[in-house]
Design a protein around this motif. Sequence first.
Motif, PDB file in Angstrom:
ATOM      1  N   ARG A 143      20.261  74.083 111.856  1.00 27.01           N
ATOM      2  CA  ARG A 143      21.377  74.785 112.497  1.00 27.01           C
ATOM      3  C   ARG A 143      22.601  74.856 111.605  1.00 27.01           C
ATOM      4  O   ARG A 143      23.290  75.853 111.565  1.00 27.01           O
ATOM      5  N   THR A 144      22.888  73.771 110.929  1.00 27.96           N
ATOM      6  CA  THR A 144      24.054  73.766 110.061  1.00 27.96           C
ATOM      7  C   THR A 144      23.832  72.739 108.959  1.00 27.96           C
ATOM      8  O   THR A 144      22.943  71.900 109.053  1.00 27.96           O
ATOM      9  N   TYR A 145      24.618  72.818 107.928  1.00 27.55           N
ATOM     10  CA  TYR A 145      24.435  71.941 106.777  1.00 27.55           C
ATOM     11  C   TYR A 145      25.781  71.663 106.147  1.00 27.55           C
ATOM     12  O   TYR A 145      26.784  72.315 106.449  1.00 27.55           O
ATOM     13  N   LYS A 146      25.799  70.674 105.295  1.00 29.41           N
ATOM     14  CA  LYS A 146      27.038  70.304 104.623  1.00 29.41           C
ATOM     15  C   LYS A 146      26.801  70.155 103.134  1.00 29.41           C
ATOM     16  O   LYS A 146      25.660  70.044 102.672  1.00 29.41           O
ATOM     17  N   ALA A 147      27.898  70.157 102.394  1.00 27.29           N
ATOM     18  CA  ALA A 147      27.856  69.868 100.965  1.00 27.29           C
ATOM     19  C   ALA A 147      28.092  68.370 100.826  1.00 27.29           C
ATOM     20  O   ALA A 147      29.225  67.903 100.790  1.00 27.29           O
ATOM     21  N   ALA A 148      27.006  67.615 100.799  1.00 26.20           N
ATOM     22  CA  ALA A 148      27.100  66.160 100.834  1.00 26.20           C
ATOM     23  C   ALA A 148      27.387  65.585  99.449  1.00 26.20           C
ATOM     24  O   ALA A 148      26.851  66.064  98.450  1.00 26.20           O
ATOM     25  N   PRO A 149      28.217  64.535  99.397  1.00 22.21           N
ATOM     26  CA  PRO A 149      28.508  63.901  98.100  1.00 22.21           C
ATOM     27  C   PRO A 149      27.396  62.949  97.684  1.00 22.21           C
ATOM     28  O   PRO A 149      26.884  62.171  98.493  1.00 22.21           O
ATOM     29  N   VAL A 150      26.999  63.015  96.429  1.00 26.36           N
ATOM     30  CA  VAL A 150      26.023  62.104  95.837  1.00 26.36           C
ATOM     31  C   VAL A 150      26.504  61.751  94.439  1.00 26.36           C
ATOM     32  O   VAL A 150      27.404  62.392  93.894  1.00 26.36           O
ATOM     33  N   TYR A 151      25.863  60.728  93.850  1.00 21.74           N
ATOM     34  CA  TYR A 151      26.283  60.257  92.535  1.00 21.74           C
ATOM     35  C   TYR A 151      25.061  60.006  91.660  1.00 21.74           C
ATOM     36  O   TYR A 151      24.043  59.481  92.120  1.00 21.74           O
ATOM     37  N   ASP A 152      25.175  60.363  90.399  1.00 19.18           N
ATOM     38  CA  ASP A 152      24.154  60.007  89.429  1.00 19.18           C
ATOM     39  C   ASP A 152      24.370  58.556  89.030  1.00 19.18           C
ATOM     40  O   ASP A 152      25.491  58.029  89.125  1.00 19.18           O
ATOM     41  N   VAL A 153      23.320  57.903  88.558  1.00 23.67           N
ATOM     42  CA  VAL A 153      23.448  56.505  88.160  1.00 23.67           C
ATOM     43  C   VAL A 153      24.532  56.324  87.111  1.00 23.67           C
ATOM     44  O   VAL A 153      25.212  55.282  87.079  1.00 23.67           O
ATOM     45  N   SER A 154      24.738  57.317  86.259  1.00 24.00           N
ATOM     46  CA  SER A 154      25.768  57.213  85.221  1.00 24.00           C
ATOM     47  C   SER A 154      27.174  57.159  85.806  1.00 24.00           C
ATOM     48  O   SER A 154      28.117  56.816  85.092  1.00 24.00           O
ATOM     49  N   GLN A 155      27.315  57.466  87.075  1.00 21.72           N
ATOM     50  CA  GLN A 155      28.617  57.436  87.743  1.00 21.72           C
ATOM     51  C   GLN A 155      28.812  56.184  88.594  1.00 21.72           C
ATOM     52  O   GLN A 155      29.774  56.095  89.341  1.00 21.72           O
ATOM     53  N   THR A 156      27.876  55.232  88.504  1.00 22.91           N
ATOM     54  CA  THR A 156      27.940  54.061  89.374  1.00 22.91           C
ATOM     55  C   THR A 156      28.129  52.785  88.574  1.00 22.91           C
ATOM     56  O   THR A 156      27.940  52.739  87.365  1.00 22.91           O
ATOM     57  N   ALA A 157      28.491  51.745  89.292  1.00 24.27           N
ATOM     58  CA  ALA A 157      28.661  50.410  88.713  1.00 24.27           C
ATOM     59  C   ALA A 157      28.123  49.404  89.720  1.00 24.27           C
ATOM     60  O   ALA A 157      27.850  49.732  90.870  1.00 24.27           O
ATOM     61  N   GLY A 158      27.984  48.149  89.254  1.00 20.84           N
ATOM     62  CA  GLY A 158      27.507  47.114  90.164  1.00 20.84           C
ATOM     63  C   GLY A 158      26.357  46.336  89.589  1.00 20.84           C
ATOM     64  O   GLY A 158      26.345  46.008  88.389  1.00 20.84           O
ATOM     65  N   ALA A 159      25.383  46.041  90.437  1.00 26.52           N
ATOM     66  CA  ALA A 159      24.230  45.244  90.012  1.00 26.52           C
ATOM     67  C   ALA A 159      23.479  45.943  88.885  1.00 26.52           C
ATOM     68  O   ALA A 159      23.582  47.154  88.706  1.00 26.52           O
ATOM     69  N   GLU A 160      22.724  45.139  88.131  1.00 24.06           N
ATOM     70  CA  GLU A 160      21.949  45.704  87.036  1.00 24.06           C
ATOM     71  C   GLU A 160      21.060  46.818  87.560  1.00 24.06           C
ATOM     72  O   GLU A 160      20.392  46.677  88.587  1.00 24.06           O
TER      73      GLU A 160
END
Length: 289
Positions: A143-160
Amino acid sequence: MTTTTRRPRMSDEERRAYAAQQRAALTATVDAACAVLHTDPVWGALLTVAAHLPDRGPVNIIAITAQMPTATDVRGKAAWRDAGRHPAKGSTSLRIFQPMKGGGGRAAADAQTGATPDTAAADTAPAAEQGATGGEPGRRKVRTYKAAPVYDVSQTAGAEYQAPPTPAVDPARAAAQLRAAADALDAECPGPDPEAAPADQARALLDVLAAALLTGPEVVPGQLAAEAASAAHLAARMLGLDPGPAPAPQLGGITCGDERMTPAIKDAAERVILAGRRLAAQATGHTTD
């Protein structure tokens, strides 16, 4: 004493307007990508992204390629949190099409996992995305959709970071599986050199099966040959085999003669991605075809 300034909550009307703005921006991004998708560098980047992201539908592969052609592992915030990572400070999210709650049976689950239903066919992989985004040709409507935010691994930090495991493919077994698929074709199918290395046999059979999968009328001469070569190239990449050339179909500026007026290169990309995934599934025995 440090004070924290809270962002004012948006009204329902403001949220709808923001969502519409993000959808329009993402649609424009895909349209702009389609305008240059017939060029070999962009087409090559598309196939590379498709090989890295087998659980993303074709339209979102185009969208991700346009925003980050080096992407290798794209997930939503919740999925990265489950992996012990988070968007790095200062990173800007990518955007993909995703059904909203109530728009399809899998929408709520997809919002949590980072999966993205769009225009993939059901036979591509167990985690294949289904549905449609806006005016995209799809297997079912949402019925409807959104432009959802996602991230590539190169844009993340944290655990190994632990990259998703890539199943080891035995070239001899892949060649045998593909040989069986080729033997099942009604048309006479030439086989590879039986004295060739198993990997070379598998690669030759991918070419044969891709040509058998991608048939029909052509918009321009050589279109189907280019699509077949690209599908075989994608499957080889997914299987860890040496890929052959992947020429882009010369469909720039051509639109399909239907009510959607879809760029012909966009439809070609969908066919290639779905065919490449199907070939890779046949080589690993993950299909009943």
